[in-house]
Design a protein around this motif. Structure first.
Motif, mmCIF file in Angstrom:
data_model
loop_
_atom_site.group_PDB
_atom_site.id
_atom_site.type_symbol
_atom_site.label_atom_id
_atom_site.label_comp_id
_atom_site.label_asym_id
_atom_site.label_seq_id
_atom_site.Cartn_x
_atom_site.Cartn_y
_atom_site.Cartn_z
ATOM 1 N N MET A 31 -73.517 83.082 44.653
ATOM 2 C CA MET A 31 -74.116 83.870 43.587
ATOM 3 C C MET A 31 -74.477 85.238 44.160
ATOM 4 O O MET A 31 -75.040 85.338 45.258
ATOM 5 N N MET A 32 -74.157 86.305 43.426
ATOM 6 C CA MET A 32 -74.480 87.660 43.860
ATOM 7 C C MET A 32 -75.203 88.384 42.740
ATOM 8 O O MET A 32 -74.703 88.465 41.619
ATOM 9 N N MET A 33 -76.364 88.900 43.047
ATOM 10 C CA MET A 33 -77.149 89.649 42.062
ATOM 11 C C MET A 33 -77.042 91.130 42.408
ATOM 12 O O MET A 33 -77.429 91.561 43.499
ATOM 13 N N THR A 34 -76.461 91.885 41.498
ATOM 14 C CA THR A 34 -76.264 93.316 41.715
ATOM 15 C C THR A 34 -76.813 94.100 40.534
ATOM 16 O O THR A 34 -77.144 93.534 39.478
ATOM 17 N N ALA A 35 -76.883 95.421 40.699
ATOM 18 C CA ALA A 35 -77.354 96.277 39.612
ATOM 19 C C ALA A 35 -76.407 96.223 38.425
ATOM 20 O O ALA A 35 -76.800 96.491 37.281
ATOM 21 N N ALA A 36 -75.150 95.874 38.704
ATOM 22 C CA ALA A 36 -74.154 95.806 37.633
ATOM 23 C C ALA A 36 -74.118 94.437 36.956
ATOM 24 O O ALA A 36 -73.358 94.230 36.013
#
Length: 381
Positions: free
Chosen positions: A157-162
């Motif tokens: 899982m990756m949490m980014t601004a996008a």
């Protein structure tokens, strides 16, 4: 006492039966070691690497094998290799003896004492010689890497601004050595991992690695293991319930890894065509049993196939895809077995033919197939 290693002749086989470290140990037992030039290159080992601990380098297969007392190999020798070996030589390799009566008879006729490393008893004394475990461990790791390479998304899982990329869902079928390593690797890469196995004891192992266990856990399942740790045959009713549960679960997965093998028999079918069709486009199946027919009905041996958007990975010789690591472990397995055949005082070859390890792995001797599981009707070459 001369120990020889020739370049593997099987197509695509990059492993080698000795490393510089095991050459050093074999020489310390009193042996001379001769290696065909180039035998280790596919595993990243040069001739000079072998020369450093004291190995001799031979030009060509015949020169390496002709005077050898012990020949160490990855795969069963072919006719050209057998023809280059002297009668009475000991050959130690992964022999794949099931259904290979003609090949066993050829080795017997040549007077070879052939040992199959995959028949090594799984007892405490032989743990350092267990090639099935050492190679399956790497296969389980590589299965996750191959699955991730074919999967078009990230595993963790990756949490980014996008926005957020959800974690991939990976389902491992079979919690033996390969399966447990696949679970551990997938967890380290950040996937959400589930697994199944027919043995109740596997549940604790799966959960200890941080994965969720998937099975119909009724009274029959809880009693589905013998005192020796093997799975009992389940009733048709239980099999139907388990298949229904697994089918519903597979439809939600991104990557499915199958690891079920039965020695001497075709691989059991775990993933049907209907299950493949239920998976989302972009999903991946990695079939580690493809050399025995496959756990997936739609697997094709030798590469990656496409089933209407679902990729099915069916590489052959998966441990060999990590040749350097696989060779290092396999070579140590062989070196430990050879050590049992040498008298430490005289540093001479002294095989104890009554040793349980010798009796369990010996296929041919004195012109005959001697292993009871592989004798033909005459029991002789």
């Amino acid at each position: 006492m001369l120990i020889a290693i020739a370049t593997e002749t099987a197509k695509g086989e990059g492993r080698v039966a000795v490393t510089p470290d095991t050459v050093k140990r074999l020489i310390s037992y009193g042996a001379d070691v001769i290696i065909e030039s180039g035998a280790g290159l596919a595993s990243g080992i040069t001739d000079d690497d072998y020369k450093a601990p004291g190995a001799q380098i031979a030009k060509g297969q015949a020169a390496a094998l002709k005077n050898a007392d012990i020949i160490l190999k990855v795969r069963r020798p072919d006719s050209s290799e057998i023809g280059a070996m002297k009668s009475g030589a000991i050959v130690i390799a992964t022999m794949d003896p099931y259904g290979q009566t003609a090949a066993l008879n050829e080795m017997a006729k040549a007077g070879l004492s052939a040992f199959a490393m995959e028949l090594m008893p799984r007892i405490t004394r032989a743990q350092s010689m267990d090639i099935l475990s050492s190679q399956a461990n790497l296969a389980g790791y590589r299965a996750v890497i191959d699955g991730a390479a074919e999967f078009g998304r990230a595993l963790p899982m990756m949490m980014t601004a996008a926005g957020t990329v959800p974690a991939a869902r990976i389902f491992v079928m079979g919690a033996g050595v390969a399966g447990l390593q696949a679970i551990a690797t997938a967890r380290r890469l950040g996937a959400v991992v589930t697994a199944t196995d027919v043995r109740p004891a596997a549940k604790e192992q799966v959960e200890s690695l941080g994965a969720k266990f998937i099975a119909v856990e009724d009274d029959e399942f809880k009693q589905a293991e013998t005192s020796g740790g093997y799975a009992k045959e389940m009733s048709d009713g239980y099999k139907a319930k388990q298949a229904e549960l697994v089918a519903a679960h597979i439809a939600k997965q991104d990557i499915v890894i199958t690891t079920a093998l039965i020695p001497g028999r075709p691989a059991p079918t775990l993933v049907t065509k209907a299950m493949v069709k239920s998976m989302k486009p972009g999903s991946v199946i990695v079939d580690l049993a493809v050399e025995r027919g496959g756990n997936c009905e739609m697997s094709k041996a030798g590469g990656v196939s496409d089933a209407k958007g679902v990729k099915i990975v069916g590489y052959l010789n998966v441990p060999g895809r990590l040749a350097a690591s696989a060779s290092a472990l396999y070579a140590r397995n062989l070196q430990a077995f050879v050590e049992t055949m040498i008298d430490k005082q005289t540093k001479a070859l002294a095989v104890n033919w009554d040793d349980e390890l010798i009796k369990a792995t010996l296929l041919t001797k004195d012109g005959k197939i001697v292993h009871p599981n592989f004798q033909d009707s005459k029991g002789a070459a």
